[in-house]
Design a protein around this motif. Structure first.
Motif, mmCIF file in Angstrom:
data_model
loop_
_atom_site.group_PDB
_atom_site.id
_atom_site.type_symbol
_atom_site.label_atom_id
_atom_site.label_comp_id
_atom_site.label_asym_id
_atom_site.label_seq_id
_atom_site.Cartn_x
_atom_site.Cartn_y
_atom_site.Cartn_z
ATOM 1 N N ASN A 1 0.832 -1.199 0.000
ATOM 2 C CA ASN A 1 0.000 0.000 0.000
ATOM 3 C C ASN A 1 0.865 1.246 0.000
ATOM 4 O O ASN A 1 0.704 2.131 -0.839
ATOM 5 N N LEU A 2 1.777 1.297 0.955
ATOM 6 C CA LEU A 2 2.602 2.494 1.091
ATOM 7 C C LEU A 2 3.485 2.690 -0.141
ATOM 8 O O LEU A 2 3.691 3.806 -0.588
ATOM 9 N N LYS A 3 3.959 1.585 -0.700
ATOM 10 C CA LYS A 3 4.781 1.682 -1.909
ATOM 11 C C LYS A 3 3.993 2.319 -3.048
ATOM 12 O O LYS A 3 4.474 3.174 -3.771
ATOM 13 N N GLU B 1 12.651 5.420 -5.404
ATOM 14 C CA GLU B 1 12.446 4.175 -4.692
ATOM 15 C C GLU B 1 13.232 4.081 -3.387
ATOM 16 O O GLU B 1 12.692 3.682 -2.344
ATOM 17 N N ALA B 2 14.483 4.473 -3.431
ATOM 18 C CA ALA B 2 15.317 4.351 -2.231
ATOM 19 C C ALA B 2 14.744 5.206 -1.105
ATOM 20 O O ALA B 2 14.599 4.756 0.037
ATOM 21 N N LYS B 3 14.375 6.425 -1.466
ATOM 22 C CA LYS B 3 13.837 7.345 -0.467
ATOM 23 C C LYS B 3 12.506 6.808 0.078
ATOM 24 O O LYS B 3 12.247 6.852 1.286
ATOM 25 N N ILE C 1 9.135 4.414 4.198
ATOM 26 C CA ILE C 1 8.146 3.387 4.545
ATOM 27 C C ILE C 1 8.572 2.641 5.807
ATOM 28 O O ILE C 1 7.774 2.435 6.720
ATOM 29 N N ASP C 2 9.843 2.271 5.877
ATOM 30 C CA ASP C 2 10.324 1.589 7.086
ATOM 31 C C ASP C 2 10.144 2.464 8.316
ATOM 32 O O ASP C 2 9.709 1.999 9.371
ATOM 33 N N LYS C 3 10.480 3.718 8.142
ATOM 34 C CA LYS C 3 10.367 4.658 9.258
ATOM 35 C C LYS C 3 8.909 4.762 9.720
ATOM 36 O O LYS C 3 8.605 4.709 10.911
ATOM 37 N N LEU C 4 8.006 4.886 8.740
ATOM 38 C CA LEU C 4 6.600 5.080 9.087
ATOM 39 C C LEU C 4 5.982 3.826 9.696
ATOM 40 O O LEU C 4 5.193 3.902 10.633
#
Ligand SMILES: Nc1ncnc2c1ncn2[C@@H]1O[C@H](COP(=O)(O)OP(=O)(O)OP(=O)(O)O)[C@@H](O)[C@H]1O
Ligand SMILES: [Mg+2]
Lengths: 260, 324
Positions: free
Chosen positions: B109-111, B121-123, B128-131
């Motif tokens: 979803n977030l992607k 993509e990297a950012k 996404i990991d942070k969130l």
């Protein structure tokens, strides 16, 4: 480049989302199967030599149309229900790209219907699809897909304006099958209906497809039909481009992107 | 400070058709001439009853609805007509289970939404990991959302609303349906966003929440602005009196006289209750008199002592009722 990515991810997302829906799988698999059998029974005494071609094409076309019709309309409504339509709309990525991505996704998936009706004809009736003019068939097939996709975009745009999408989509599904000659040639329709038929791209796409499998068609006639299809589809492309400007304003004036 | 949001005499009407046979058109004035500004770094609350027009205001700000008339600007741009200029700098979170794809995993979803914001993509992956960590969904990141509980879906929504690291975040009842802990986590997220310099506009029906979080609050009723100010300013509007309630075993009239003569005390009422004798003391709000009162009660047995402060709820109810 970044727009291509939006298009691509939307397309794959749509294919995923559509395929997991039982209704879509029904349209994709069961529908062409049943239609192939029904059409076979209808055409078996038609006296045509290549009637199995018409059976496969007819069932495939009906299937692809149902898929496109249900999904272009249904998906807009589904996303409205899920509350994702407003997110898509307000995101920086162009709304048009997302709509087109969705429709391409569904269109590509819906090609399975042809495979199903092809396999069904083979399996049940030992019928073989026969396309002597392979190039013509390929051109017809691709133009058919494109013209269907354009119509689907046109419909999807219109349906962003209304919450009664399910009603409309049921309303147009069958008439188009008849009016555009998916199963029976348009020639047998009353004159005034034919006028409608000729203003719809699928009619020409179907005609072209038929020709390409009939064998022995003069290149000039084939090309003539092809140009007509390109012309009519082109008109729809222009309408779609202009329509978006109106849609983009109206959705916000009417507030139709969400359930209320 | 800079005004990031600017509303001037903003109006929005809806046309609704009523009835089956005789179709009657009726115009609903959802937002009827509202003006205010929100400064950079503020947490701005919108309060008001159901149907007051809060969501409609937010929808106009996030470019989802066109105003009928008036000015509606975000980051200096008209939200209708210049929306392309700032859509990447805002985002919104609506309470409830909406706004995510149920048949995708949280991460997918977030992607997807990151794509719609043209994030590379990297950012995006880092964000996404942070969130996912922020909303405590890290260990559910790759599970299909359809298996999520209501609160989990909502936390995913919060992550989604922060995906593009927006400068302004609009939240419509973001804590509705969250359990107390979840709501607390969200309030902490909101505070953290503020320290990061983000601007937040939120609506809520939980007044203590608004009181706790908001720098300024606008109270809306029937599409009109009823009051606007800091929570303290709002209290002052209807201010006046605070109340202290004391229950004593017994009390003499002299003592009551002493209390009545204290500075800032305006009235003392005496009531016999099952638990003892209750004194209801009303005094001017800003005064600090509990010490003096206790002094004058020395030697008496105090069964209970209760200082009642004016809550935002009192203010809200008074203002909304007055505006009818
Ligand atoms: N799309 C719409 N069509 C018709 N009327 C609408 C529409 N959206 C909102 N309204 C009306 O506008 C008014 C304001 O609605 P709005 O959703 O802004 O209220 P709200 O303050 O968010 O209320 P709540 O606290 O219940 O969420 C209501 O009377 C509502 O019925
Ligand atoms: Mg609301």
């Amino acid at each position: 480049m970044k727009n291509l990515k939006v298009l691509w991810t939307t397309m794959t997302l749509q294919m995923k989302n559509s395929f997991v829906r039982p209704m879509f799988r029904f349209c994709l698999l069961a529908n062409p199967l049943v239609n192939t059998i029904l059409l076979y029974e209808m055409f078996i005494n038609s006296g045509q030599i290549n009637f199995i071609n018409y059976v496969i094409l007819g069932a495939g076309l009906m299937g692809i149309w149902s898929c496109i019709c249900f999904s272009s309309a249904g998906d807009i409504n589904r996303e409205r229900w899920y509350g994702t339509l407003s997110i898509i709309y307000t995101a920086p990525a162009d709304f048009r790209l997302v709509i087109i991505g969705k429709i391409l996704g569904n269109t590509i998936l819906s090609l399975i219907t042809f495979a199903v009706s092809f396999a069904a004809a083979r399996l049940f009736f030992k019928g073989n699809f026969y396309a002597p003019q392979a190039y013509q068939f390929l051109i017809s097939f691709i133009s058919m897909i494109l013209s269907f996709a354009v119509i689907a975009i046109f419909l999807a745009y219109l349906l962003t304006l209304s919450r009664k999408t399910t009603l409309y989509m049921n309303l147009i599904e069958y008439p188009v099958i008849l009016v555009c000659g998916f199963v029976f040639p348009v020639d047998i329709l009353p004159n005034w209906v034919q006028k409608i038929s000729f203003s719809l791209p699928p009619t020409w796409a179907v005609k072209l497809l038929r020709m390409s499998v009939a064998g022995e068609v003069e290149a000039s006639i084939f090309l003539d039909t092809f140009y007509k299809l390109v012309f009519i589809t082109g008109i729809y492309v222009i309408i779609v481009i202009l329509l978006y400007k109106i849609i983009n304003k109206q959705v916000r004036k009417l507030g139709t992107l969400e359930m209320q | 400070m800079q005004n990031l949001i600017e509303l001037k005499d903003l109006k929005r009407e809806f046309v609704i058709t009523k009835g089956w046979i005789k179709r009657k058109k009726e115009i609903v004035k959802a937002v009827d001439g509202i003006s205010f500004e929100v400064k950079k770094g503020e947490i701005f609350g919108l309060l008001g009853q159901n149907g007051a027009g809060k969501t409609t205001i937010i929808k106009m700000l996030i470019t989802l609805l066109a105003p009928s008339s008036g000015t509606c600007k975000v980051l200096g741009y008209n939200t209708y007509g210049e929306e392309k200029e700032f859509r990447d700098k805002i985002n919104f979170i609506f309470g409830g289970e909406m706004g995510v794809y149920k048949r995708l995993s949280a991460r997918d979803n977030l992607k997807y939404f990151a794509n719609l914001y043209y994030m590379d993509e990297a950012k995006a992956n880092k964000q996404i990991d942070k969130l996912l960590e922020l909303v405590d969904l890290k260990n559910k990141a790759d599970v299909l959302v359809e298996t999520f509980s209501k609160g989990m879906v909502q936390r995913l929504q919060i992550a989604r609303g922060l995906i593009n690291d927006p400068e302004i975040i609009f939240m419509d009842e973001p804590t509705i349906g969250l359990d107390p802990l979840g709501a607390k986590i969200l309030r902490n997220i909101i505070r953290k966003l503020k320290t990061d310099g983000k601007t937040i506009m939120l609506t809520t029906h939980y007044l203590y929440e608004a009181d706790e979080l908001c720098d300024r609050i606008a109270i809306i009723n029937n599409g009109h602005l009823v009051a606007l100010g800091t929570p303290q300013e709002l209290r002052n509007i209807i201010s006046g009196m605070n109340t202290i309630e004391i229950v004593l075993e017994k009390v003499t009239n002299e003592t009551i006289d002493v209390i009545e003569k204290l500075e800032s005390v305006r009235s003392v009422e005496k009531a016999d209750t099952d638990k003892g004798i209750k004194l209801i003391i009303k005094y001017l709000e800003d005064a600090d008199i509990s010490g003096n009162i206790l002094n004058s009660l020395s030697g008496l047995k105090i069964l209970s002592f209760n200082q009642k402060e004016l809550t935002l709820e009192d203010v809200y109810i008074k203002l909304v009722e007055a505006s009818r």
